[in-house]
Each structure stands twice: as C-alpha cells, then as structure tokens.
Design a protein around this motif. Structure first.
Motif, short mmCIF file in Angstrom:
data_model
loop_
_atom_site.label_atom_id
_atom_site.label_comp_id
_atom_site.label_asym_id
_atom_site.label_seq_id
_atom_site.Cartn_x
_atom_site.Cartn_y
_atom_site.Cartn_z
N GLU A 25 0.63 7.42 -2.37
CA GLU A 25 0.62 6.79 -3.68
C GLU A 25 -0.12 6.94 -4.55
OE1 GLU A 25 3.84 4.10 -4.91
OE2 GLU A 25 3.84 5.55 -3.19
N LYS A 77 7.21 1.93 -13.53
CA LYS A 77 8.58 1.50 -13.31
C LYS A 77 9.19 2.84 -12.75
CE LYS A 77 9.90 -1.89 -16.58
NZ LYS A 77 10.85 -1.89 -17.91
N ASP A 80 9.11 2.86 -9.36
CA ASP A 80 9.84 1.73 -8.67
C ASP A 80 9.12 0.27 -8.41
OD1 ASP A 80 12.19 3.28 -8.50
OD2 ASP A 80 11.50 4.34 -6.70
N TYR A 81 8.11 0.43 -9.22
CA TYR A 81 7.44 -0.77 -9.36
C TYR A 81 7.97 -1.84 -10.36
CZ TYR A 81 3.72 0.95 -6.26
OH TYR A 81 3.04 1.48 -5.21
N LYS A 97 6.79 -3.53 -5.39
CA LYS A 97 7.64 -2.51 -5.07
C LYS A 97 8.46 -2.57 -3.64
CE LYS A 97 7.56 2.64 -4.39
NZ LYS A 97 6.70 3.93 -4.63
N ARG A 101 9.26 -6.09 0.27
CA ARG A 101 8.00 -5.57 -0.28
C ARG A 101 7.10 -4.79 0.51
NH1 ARG A 101 4.78 -9.99 -3.38
NH2 ARG A 101 6.99 -10.44 -3.64
N HIS A 103 4.74 -2.54 -1.06
CA HIS A 103 3.63 -2.15 -2.17
C HIS A 103 3.12 -3.25 -2.97
CE1 HIS A 103 4.94 1.95 -0.57
NE2 HIS A 103 3.74 2.31 -0.84
N GLN A 104 1.83 -3.31 -3.36
CA GLN A 104 1.52 -4.35 -4.51
C GLN A 104 0.60 -3.53 -5.25
OE1 GLN A 104 2.15 -8.76 -2.72
NE2 GLN A 104 0.26 -7.48 -2.06
#
Length: 172
Positions: A25, A77, A80-81, A97, A101, A103-104
């Motif tokens: 990531e 975005k 995909d956040y 995400k 959920r 991911h943060q």
C-alpha cells in the motif's frame, strides 16, 4: 486476515502478512504522489510485531499542507479510499477503505503533535515488551467489554497511552 465490520470490535493475532500488505500500500501511495513531498508510516497495533490488533491497517501520511486537500482526497479515491473528513479525529483528515474496513489513512500536516505521539507510542511498544504486553492485556479486556462500541474502546485506551508517553518524556 484484514477486515473489521462496521461498529464491531475484536482483536486477532498479529500477522506477518500485515507488513507485506502495508509495504504494498505504501508503494501505491508513493506512486500516486510521486511529485509530492510525503512520508508514509505504518501506525497502530498492526505495526507492532506480535501485538494482537483489530484487523485494520492504519497508515499515516504526512503532507506539507492541507491547503490543497482536495488534490489528496481526489488522488486517494483512485486507491478506493473514502474521505470521512477532518472532524472525526483531531488534527488530520481521515480515510477508510474496504467493506468490511481493511485500511485507514490518517493524513497529517508535517510537524503534527498527534502523529509524533503515535509514532513514539508505536516505537515504545516495538522496543519494550513489558509495555506491549500491558497494552495488549488492556486491549483484550476492552475489546471483550466493548464489542459493539469502537469509540468507547478507543477512548478507554487513552489514559494508558498518555501515561506511557509521559513516562517516556520524563525518562529522557
């Protein structure tokens, strides 16, 4: 395993895959912001080896300024956040995400006191097994009594974290 359904609180054993997923990531984020001066950090309990954690990767991104925040919102975005805004947690913009959920992202301006504290706390837990074990015991107790209240779970950890940071500062 990653993924925490909305509103639930549970902990899982630390998974070495989390380091790999974070690194992937992080590379995507650096590629997305290759022309920006950013730093990317793995924070939260998934960043501490052998510490039970909620199965969500917490990522901190440091940027120079919030003055062009819409650029960051639009670019994230692409990964995909979803932007949750800047009124959920202090001194940052918050993104999530996955469903559930996975991911943060916590987007901070460079020099943020909140980020400095998170990095210090993470590093203390990485190097002090006694503190890490105490924190894990507290987290297990709070997760068992707050299975459907993530805000209460988080709030009830605050005093422990504050005390550890205070001890660290006093020992310098």
């Amino acid at each position: 395993m990653l993924g925490l359904p909305k509103g639930q609180v549970f902990l899982v054993d630390w998974d070495k895959e989390w380091e790999i997923l974070f690194d992937r990531e992080k590379q995507k984020i650096f590629e997305l912001f290759k022309n920006d001066n950013i730093e990317v950090h793995h924070i939260g309990s998934t960043s501490v080896k052998n510490l039970k954690a909620k199965p969500i990767l917490d990522i901190a991104i440091e940027i120079d300024s919030f003055s062009d925040i819409n650029k960051y919102i639009d670019k994230l975005k692409q990964l995909d956040y979803i932007s949750i805004g800047n009124d959920i947690l202090p001194d940052r913009y918050y993104f999530i995400k996955g469903n559930p959920r996975t991911h943060q992202i916590h987007l901070f301006e460079k020099g943020s006191l909140y980020l400095e504290q998170q990095l210090k706390f993470r590093d203390i837990l990485r190097t002090d097994s006694t503190r890490k074990n105490e924190y894990e015991s507290l987290k297990l107790k709070l997760a068992a009594t707050n299975t459907n209240d993530k805000h209460k779970y988080a709030d009830m950890k605050t005093d422990f974290i504050t005390n550890i940071l205070k001890e660290f500062e006093e020992s310098k």
